[in-house]
Design an enzyme around this catalytic site. Structure first.
Site, PDB file in Angstrom:
ATOM      1  N   GLY A  55      -5.923 -10.940   8.678  1.00  0.00           N
ATOM      2  CA  GLY A  55      -5.613 -11.382  10.036  1.00  0.00           C
ATOM      3  C   GLY A  55      -4.924 -10.315  10.848  1.00  0.00           C
ATOM      4  O   GLY A  55      -4.797 -10.425  12.057  1.00  0.00           O
ATOM      5  N   MET A  63      -4.349  -6.136  12.062  1.00  0.00           N
ATOM      6  CA  MET A  63      -5.130  -4.921  12.262  1.00  0.00           C
ATOM      7  C   MET A  63      -5.208  -4.188  10.945  1.00  0.00           C
ATOM      8  O   MET A  63      -4.214  -4.084  10.236  1.00  0.00           O
ATOM      9  CB  MET A  63      -4.459  -4.014  13.296  1.00  0.00           C
ATOM     10  CG  MET A  63      -5.404  -2.927  13.774  1.00  0.00           C
ATOM     11  SD  MET A  63      -4.568  -1.398  14.236  1.00  0.00           S
ATOM     12  CE  MET A  63      -4.646  -0.527  12.672  1.00  0.00           C
ATOM     13  N   ARG A 112      -3.170   2.731   8.755  1.00  0.00           N
ATOM     14  CA  ARG A 112      -3.442   1.430   8.136  1.00  0.00           C
ATOM     15  C   ARG A 112      -2.174   0.583   8.127  1.00  0.00           C
ATOM     16  O   ARG A 112      -1.078   1.093   7.918  1.00  0.00           O
ATOM     17  CB  ARG A 112      -3.912   1.596   6.692  1.00  0.00           C
ATOM     18  CG  ARG A 112      -5.281   2.175   6.515  1.00  0.00           C
ATOM     19  CD  ARG A 112      -5.641   2.191   5.036  1.00  0.00           C
ATOM     20  NE  ARG A 112      -7.026   2.565   4.801  1.00  0.00           N
ATOM     21  CZ  ARG A 112      -7.438   3.801   4.505  1.00  0.00           C
ATOM     22  NH1 ARG A 112      -6.559   4.788   4.416  1.00  0.00           N
ATOM     23  NH2 ARG A 112      -8.721   4.040   4.302  1.00  0.00           N
ATOM     24  N   CYS A 168       5.699 -39.518 -15.258  1.00  0.00           N
ATOM     25  CA  CYS A 168       4.324 -39.856 -15.596  1.00  0.00           C
ATOM     26  C   CYS A 168       3.442 -39.959 -14.364  1.00  0.00           C
ATOM     27  O   CYS A 168       2.306 -40.387 -14.436  1.00  0.00           O
ATOM     28  CB  CYS A 168       4.256 -41.127 -16.437  1.00  0.00           C
ATOM     29  SG  CYS A 168       4.882 -42.568 -15.574  1.00  0.00           S
ATOM     30  N   HIS A 188      -9.578 -46.883  -7.616  1.00  0.00           N
ATOM     31  CA  HIS A 188     -10.112 -47.202  -8.936  1.00  0.00           C
ATOM     32  C   HIS A 188     -10.998 -46.073  -9.444  1.00  0.00           C
ATOM     33  O   HIS A 188     -10.843 -45.593 -10.568  1.00  0.00           O
ATOM     34  CB  HIS A 188     -10.890 -48.519  -8.849  1.00  0.00           C
ATOM     35  CG  HIS A 188     -11.480 -48.955 -10.152  1.00  0.00           C
ATOM     36  ND1 HIS A 188     -12.789 -48.718 -10.483  1.00  0.00           N
ATOM     37  CD2 HIS A 188     -10.928 -49.584 -11.207  1.00  0.00           C
ATOM     38  CE1 HIS A 188     -13.016 -49.215 -11.683  1.00  0.00           C
ATOM     39  NE2 HIS A 188     -11.910 -49.744 -12.149  1.00  0.00           N
ATOM     40  N   LYS A 217       0.831  -1.199   0.000  1.00  0.00           N
ATOM     41  CA  LYS A 217       0.000   0.000   0.000  1.00  0.00           C
ATOM     42  C   LYS A 217       0.869   1.254   0.000  1.00  0.00           C
ATOM     43  O   LYS A 217       0.660   2.180  -0.801  1.00  0.00           O
ATOM     44  CB  LYS A 217      -0.908  -0.032   1.234  1.00  0.00           C
ATOM     45  CG  LYS A 217      -1.858   1.147   1.337  1.00  0.00           C
ATOM     46  CD  LYS A 217      -2.581   1.189   2.690  1.00  0.00           C
ATOM     47  CE  LYS A 217      -3.617   0.097   2.833  1.00  0.00           C
ATOM     48  NZ  LYS A 217      -4.875   0.419   2.119  1.00  0.00           N
ATOM     49  N   ARG A 226      -3.726  -1.344  -6.594  1.00  0.00           N
ATOM     50  CA  ARG A 226      -2.955  -2.606  -6.523  1.00  0.00           C
ATOM     51  C   ARG A 226      -3.401  -3.497  -7.674  1.00  0.00           C
ATOM     52  O   ARG A 226      -4.477  -3.272  -8.256  1.00  0.00           O
ATOM     53  CB  ARG A 226      -3.182  -3.313  -5.192  1.00  0.00           C
ATOM     54  CG  ARG A 226      -4.639  -3.656  -4.952  1.00  0.00           C
ATOM     55  CD  ARG A 226      -4.837  -4.282  -3.575  1.00  0.00           C
ATOM     56  NE  ARG A 226      -6.267  -4.442  -3.312  1.00  0.00           N
ATOM     57  CZ  ARG A 226      -6.753  -4.842  -2.149  1.00  0.00           C
ATOM     58  NH1 ARG A 226      -5.962  -5.102  -1.149  1.00  0.00           N
ATOM     59  NH2 ARG A 226      -8.061  -4.967  -1.988  1.00  0.00           N
ATOM     60  N   TYR A 258      10.558 -34.361 -20.658  1.00  0.00           N
ATOM     61  CA  TYR A 258       9.124 -34.063 -20.758  1.00  0.00           C
ATOM     62  C   TYR A 258       8.414 -34.403 -19.458  1.00  0.00           C
ATOM     63  O   TYR A 258       8.949 -35.129 -18.626  1.00  0.00           O
ATOM     64  CB  TYR A 258       8.479 -34.842 -21.920  1.00  0.00           C
ATOM     65  CG  TYR A 258       8.417 -36.331 -21.682  1.00  0.00           C
ATOM     66  CD1 TYR A 258       7.332 -36.896 -20.999  1.00  0.00           C
ATOM     67  CD2 TYR A 258       9.420 -37.181 -22.130  1.00  0.00           C
ATOM     68  CE1 TYR A 258       7.273 -38.258 -20.762  1.00  0.00           C
ATOM     69  CE2 TYR A 258       9.374 -38.544 -21.898  1.00  0.00           C
ATOM     70  CZ  TYR A 258       8.296 -39.074 -21.215  1.00  0.00           C
ATOM     71  OH  TYR A 258       8.231 -40.424 -20.963  1.00  0.00           O
ATOM     72  N   SER A 289      11.006 -43.098 -17.015  1.00  0.00           N
ATOM     73  CA  SER A 289       9.840 -42.281 -16.719  1.00  0.00           C
ATOM     74  C   SER A 289       9.620 -42.370 -15.212  1.00  0.00           C
ATOM     75  O   SER A 289       9.359 -43.452 -14.683  1.00  0.00           O
ATOM     76  CB  SER A 289       8.627 -42.800 -17.483  1.00  0.00           C
ATOM     77  OG  SER A 289       7.500 -42.020 -17.160  1.00  0.00           O
TER      78      SER A 289
END
Lengths: 892, 892
Positions: free
Chosen positions: A106, A108, A97, A841, A457, A27, A341, A861, A773
């Site tokens: 959370g 002030m 602020r 994989c 499954h 801010k 922002r 990959y 893999s």
């Protein structure tokens, strides 16, 4: 030189700028920046985050220079405003602020109107000519200060307020006149005295110091600490404190307050989006007491202000080169910007804004890629439940397969098929699904099971089918006989409508409206840029031609994992599979396998044809054979019932024989049992059949002119001798089939690396294989010693909740342990065989942070569920931008 | 200089010596050595093992120099013997024998009487004056040569011989006269022509070349290759060929052949042990056709020869500084030694000989330690089945707990107790045992189960109790209802006597005579020396005071693993355990735990008192909680039967409720499930109770004057955060208890390292722990991805049989994979905490090769079953002698 602890902004010039977020908080940095680029901002100053750090490191003592700096800056501020702090004539009023580097709930938040007391309020009356306004500001200040600084519960102030309204017979706060507000001020002060034993502080400077202490103090309150732990924010970062001159949007009809976005945050369209409340303070807009007006109204009501405001939107949007979320106040026809922002946005908006900004010349393609959170794309690819809905889910389970679906509850696969044929949307609900349910799963829109985790499954099949599934929903007691589910007091019967949200593991009663997937042109554009940038290949895990098509549509460059066992579950072949498993001799097993061969060959033909020109990694049979047999427990119940009720002895004997066979095959820990290459090694005829099917399919297609690139994958090897033995069988069949077809074929034989021992001996294994893999699902299970199915239903949620583990290691690669093994495996493998193709994989292949890890560790990959291919493509591009790889080029 | 391929020995001088085994093979080197030290050996020469290697590397071609060297050596031999190869007057006859570095069955063994043909046989007649003798030698030669060199099956020669005896009406070979033997020579030659298409070779030199080829060829025959693979003998070692002048023990009553040991190979006593056959060749002694005479007979029959022979025994025994196994032949009153080698011996003999030789000044203590195979000690510590027995086992299973026992079969724990109280020895036979069977197991002599491997309940309990167990005997179909076991056609009923051999996994029908354990004074002496030498500590895994006593008797220096869960199984506490598990609230769980606390405290008190002065590692609760509950399947059957037959609804409902509870707790892969520290983390009240019990016991004993050293072990941790959370609970209770007792107590808090992730993060974990104990059972399971129970009953035997794995990794540490992890873990752990105490508590702690590995990797101690402590002590000493450790001293 001593350190500077306070930074001023105002009168067209600021000591800070937008790049000083670490010091001034988000801010504060942006207020300074706006000041510098000529945007009207009420002046003020920022106490730096360093003060916070010094404060905590010094046992809650401030640096000695701080007080002087605050005094100096207060003077500057008085000068800029031509007002005086605590002055009974022309009092300076400020807001205080908090403002950390990143927005952090959370802590002030805000104290407004600070500087008021019984004397200065008179000055405010004079300055504004409005007694009611002044006392309203005063009583608001006491209430806020009392709550957030002094810790007197908010509702106690509200009770007094309500009592006053009741006493005076009014319903709205705005109907309270000055006298009533004066009463409130008095009564609030009494309350504070009662609760804190102290008088309300009259001295404005004392008010300021106490508010500053409250902001710094709130950095260490439990909610803030929890939030930081959850988001890995170091405590050392600290928060800044912003002190800013008050402006008022509630000074009459020529005043207002509003919030706006420089583009539409839900669609990304380039049009201003916002709302404002005439004669109101900013907090009123947020609180939603009155309904705000759309920004277009302002155009008509205050055209000049509107022009000024939207010019500022343009300036901010292009100055910050991102969509801005701003707050503004108009005080007596004068516009002030209070905050800017980067705005939060939907996935669709993120994509559109990124692409538009490239086209507008504001950002580069690289920046566009870095602007879009890859994980968010998931919501674009499935129907989803609006995350903001009010409805509460009736129960939660494992988020096993993403997306959402609505349908009528059925409890058997046959019912699912029946009702689907009658045109109904159905949700299949089972304790757990089995191969017997496949036809029902194909007919249903989504699944809910009470047992099993993300590898059950139901979960695996659902992800393959791209359908939502909630599994392991242990609180749902499924009674398949009575066709009902009991969830606490709630009873769901066959035919009742439910909504399953597989992205969040939630189940809702009734129909919830779903958001449609949106893969527009911008999406494709962004993906195209990602593909230009990334050096990491992206393949898909796909078991069927349907999956393969989806994968190709989503941009996969091959199949990284084709599981052959799902082909065994088909209704037309499960019999042959069971005969094969229960065969007493090799001969009998071969006969059953001969029946399977044509099925497998056709399966492979279909999928290889679909993927022509791309490599297809086909994994040899992996699960333990007992998975293909009837359930031991169901059979046990059947036999017990037969025995209790009496029946033909031959029938019983036959069943008992089968039970004994199944009993011998079943295992205490099937995950670590007779599976993977251990099956193909002990029954080489199974490997022979599968390899024959693959290569006959490949050869026949090659003859038809298709370019086919099969890669045979040996599962679950842990010792190079397993590879040796398996390859002996595999190589022989390949040679035989290719020879008899007389075709040229490019192929590979490789292995899955999914056991710690395979990693530790990857040099030996690498010499005998063409590719690795990484099967990170099983590698995670063995490295952690976690059975995923058991862990996710039992202790893992607790571990995540208590932050014993920061992430679910089955979703994001655990870099400290599993990742360490992957690093060792890649290094050892390549050291022995520099041509080794290396991929992943496991399901991590579709997780953004894991993709980044795979990129960094040097893989060729990643392979993931078809529906996560775009996420992987974008993640790979982001990874390349963050850490460009030298010397390796993308594998096609 | 060219290489020398042939080494001569004879006439009191040899070109080789005993240290040239690699080049000359064991037999050749020892023949040379004996020659050199003046022992009468028939002269001859050895073709080196290098020739074998050159032969195979050169595609079965000999080095060109070889022929010349053989010629030269034949000449020397002719000269030494004053005979001539192929001479019709005074023919030189030789034996040809293979001889590798180590004795190796499966290769061509021996051809005797080589050099005979139709002409030279006449010379032999003349030289011996015995036509029958000469032709018997000739026909034996043809038979042997035909069989081992030409490959004509042995039994075809035997058929001809039998036919001849039948024809002549005689029963013994020795009753065949010269003419009959001449007939045989003719008929044998015809057979060879028929079978090989070639004439029997007359040329002695050709006979020699062909025999040499056969010896080298046999190096690569399948049996030899299999043997080499099994014993890790490299093919490059090759075999030598020994050509030696023939001497005959069958030249009349003044001739004989014999075998002898310089000490008694079964007791180790220093007295000659051997037998001989008058008028016989060596092979006759071995073949056992006639009963040989004890060596003492020779003393009376040929006192001078006996004196010469026993003088040679003394010479050899002290020259080789080891008990020798010799072969000798007396030819016409002249003694020849044909072979000497270190003799095989029983464990008892090995110990006695080693100790005696130290006392005799022949060897050092170090050498004594290296002389005794640690694994062999096992047979000294249990009753055993004589490995040489003729009886066949009726079935084989997993060798789950060593030793052997005889008893009557019972099928229930209650029967076991009943019959044991009646004074009967019983063997408990079950499908698998469970906590409910503990009282029966305590009463039985041994166990047989049809399911489960070496980590099954039966196996673990049996090893703890030091009783034999055969588990996982899948071929034995146990019918507990009918109280019978069916093994193929064999039916064993309650009360039948069987013998279980848990060392070899065998079961015998009826009573087999057992060998008693023998832990004599020599054993203790040897162990004492081992303790002086070793730098590796040895502890025992012990769960009861009884185990602890056994461990101390066997020389343990502490307890490396005390499993607390076995304490939960006691009849008097299992109820409280089940209440604790099924508790719906933390409160209810605490109440149940309060009932358990006094039991646990007493358990710990007993064991800690027993082990006073030594450290005791106590592992917190490890197994998944469902292991303590009734069997799901049994309950399912009960409920199904109740349903089918009808019963009170309330009773059914209660049972069903329990079934649901058990169902929720049970797991798909319990090995990887909610167990280990995961239990104590999710239910900290369990940890609290256990730690309180340990430390209250320790404090109370300390007050009584005992020195108590508890070490609390956190099981199955994989992440340092688990340690953090667990320690928070543990440290708090310890502080609390010690504080309230006000005593000084030395203790440690450490963890088991049994997951790959724990190894990979051992630096992080090492910082927060005082000790590591490698749990190599589970580490092997997770590293290989093998569930031990499943693997040992299914694919592991196949893997071992096919040499995919050279050793069972659950018995001997897999150095390539699991060992690599241990190395990493030790290094990372010590790098973070140099004071870290590191041990092993997996069953590998009692395996000699694994103990050596633990020594080399730098551990402080090994811990093993009490009955294997002596093995570990000896192995540790051997390891220190082979690889002395610098800088680390033994942990007491």
């Amino acid at each position: 030189m001593t350190k500077k602890y306070v930074y001023f902004f105002g009168a067209g010039k600021a000591e800070g700028n937008k790049d000083m977020k670490n010091l001034l908080g988000g801010k504060g940095a942006n207020l300074a920046e706006m000041t510098n680029i000529g945007i009207p901002v009420p002046p003020g100053f920022t106490i730096t985050t360093e003060v916070c750090d010094v404060y905590y490191k010094g046992n809650r003592n401030y640096p000695p220079e701080l007080d002087v700096e605050i005094d100096e800056n207060l003077k500057k501020l008085e000068k800029a405003m031509n007002l005086k702090f605590g002055d009974p004539e022309k009092p300076l009023l400020v807001s205080v602020r908090s403002g950390a580097r990143v927005s952090m709930p959370g802590m002030m938040d805000t104290v407004l109107n600070l500087g008021l007391n019984d004397k200065t309020v008179q000055g405010l009356v004079k300055m504004t000519g409005n007694e009611r306004f002044a006392y309203d500001a005063y009583r608001r200040f006491i209430q806020m200060f009392g709550d957030v600084v002094l810790g007197v519960p908010h509702n106690e102030f509200e009770s007094i307020l309500e009592a006053k309204k009741k006493e005076l017979g009014v319903t709205l706060d705005t109907h309270l006149e000055a006298d009533a507000l004066k009463d409130l001020v008095r009564e609030y002060k009494v309350l504070i005295k009662q609760r804190t034993g102290q008088e309300f502080p009259d001295d404005p400077r004392q008010q300021l110091d106490m508010s500053r202490d409250a902001v710094f103090g709130s950095w260490m309150n439990p909610r803030a600490i929890t939030y930081r732990n959850l988001h890995n924010i170091p405590a050392e970062w600290g928060t800044a404190v912003n002190v800013q001159a008050m402006v008022y949007g509630n000074m009459g009809e020529d005043s207002n307050s509003g919030v706006a976005f420089t583009r539409d945050p839900s669609t990304g369209q380039k049009k201003y989006y916002g709302e404002y409340l005439p004669n109101a303070q900013g907090e009123d807009v947020v609180a939603g007491i009155r309904t705000p007006l759309p920004l277009d109204n302002l155009k008509e009501e205050m055209p000049e202000i509107y022009k000024e405001l939207t010019d500022i939107f343009e300036t901010l949007d292009s100055h910050y080169r991102d969509m801005q979320d701003v707050e503004f106040t108009v005080q007596r026809n004068k516009l002030y910007m209070l905050q800017t922002r980067s705005g939060k946005r939907t996935a669709a908006a993120a994509v559109k804004i990124a692409v538009d900004m490239v086209n507008e010349g504001l950002i580069s393609k690289d920046e566009a890629i870095l602007r879009v959170d890859a994980e968010l794309l998931d919501t674009l690819l499935h129907k989803t439940v609006d995350p903001g809905i009010k409805e509460e889910s009736v129960v939660k389970g494992v988020a096993a397969s993403p997306g959402a679906a609505v349908g009528k509850v059925v409890f058997t696969a046959d019912h699912a098929v029946e009702m689907a044929q009658a045109g109904e949307d159905v949700i299949l609900v089972r304790k757990e699904t089995s191969p017997d349910d496949i036809h029902g799963m194909a007919a249903a829109r989504g699944f809910l099971t009470s047992r099993g985790g993300k590898t059950s499954h139901a979960a695996v099949v659902a992800r393959g089918m791209g359908k939502p599934a909630v599994t392991g929903c242990e609180a749902a007691i499924v009674d398949e006989d009575r066709e009902e589910v009991r969830i606490g007091e709630v009873l769901i019967r066959k035919g009742d409508i439910i909504t399953v949200d597989g992205s969040h593991g939630k189940v809702f009663l009734g129909e919830i409206e779903l958001q449609e997937p949106s893969i527009g042109g911008d999406f494709a554009t962004l993906m195209g840029w990602a593909d230009e940038i990334r050096t990491l290949g992206v393949r898909a895990n796909a078991d069927t031609p349907q999956d393969a098509r989806t994968a190709l549509e989503f941009g996969a460059e091959g199949i990284g994992l084709c599981r052959t066992e799902h082909m065994f579950f088909g209704e037309d072949r499960i019999r042959a599979v069971q005969d094969m498993i229960l065969a007493e001799t090799t001969e009998a097993r071969r006969t059953a396998l001969d029946r399977l061969l044509p099925f497998q060959k056709n399966d492979f033909k279909d999928i290889l044809k679909e993927m022509q020109g791309y490599p297809v990694v086909i994994r040899l049979l992996d699960p333990p054979l007992h998975e293909f047999l009837p359930s031991y427990e169901e059979l046990l119940v059947e036999i017990t019932t037969m025995k209790a009720k009496g029946c033909e002895p031959e029938k019983l004997e036959e069943k008992e024989k089968l039970l004994t066979r199944i009993d011998r095959l079943r295992e205490l820990n099937p995950m670590l049992g007779h599976r993977g290459c251990r099956i193909g090694i002990t029954y080489p005829e199974i490997t022979e059949m599968q390899v024959r099917a693959i290569f006959e399919a490949a050869c026949e297609l090659t003859k038809e002119g298709y370019k086919i690139i099969p890669e045979v994958m040996i599962p679950l090897a842990g010792h190079v001798n397993e590879i040796e033995v398996a390859r002996e069988t595999i190589d022989k069949v390949i040679k035989d089939v290719i020879g008899s077809h007389g075709v040229e074929l490019t192929y590979m034989v490789g292995t899955m690396i999914e056991l710690p021992r395979a990693v530790l001996t990857a040099d030996e294994i690498g010499k005998r294989t063409d590719f690795f893999s990484f099967g990170t699902n099983d590698l995670t299970q063995t490295t952690f010693g976690f059975s995923r199915d058991d862990a996710e239903g039992k202790f893992l949620p607790y571990y995540l909740d208590k932050k014993i583990l920061s992430d679910n290691p089955f979703e994001t690669i655990d870099t400290g342990g599993v990742g360490e093994l992957i690093r060792i495996g890649v290094e050892k493998g390549r050291s022995a065989n520099s041509a080794l193709e290396i991929g992943i994989c496991g399901e991590h292949g579709g997780d953004p942070r894991s993709v980044e890890f795979c990129h960094n560790v040097g893989m060729d990959y990643v392979s993931c569920s078809p529906f996560r291919v775009p996420i992987a493509r974008l993640s790979a591009a982001r990874a390349e931008l963050i850490n460009p790889r030298k010397g390796r080029t993308k594998t096609k």
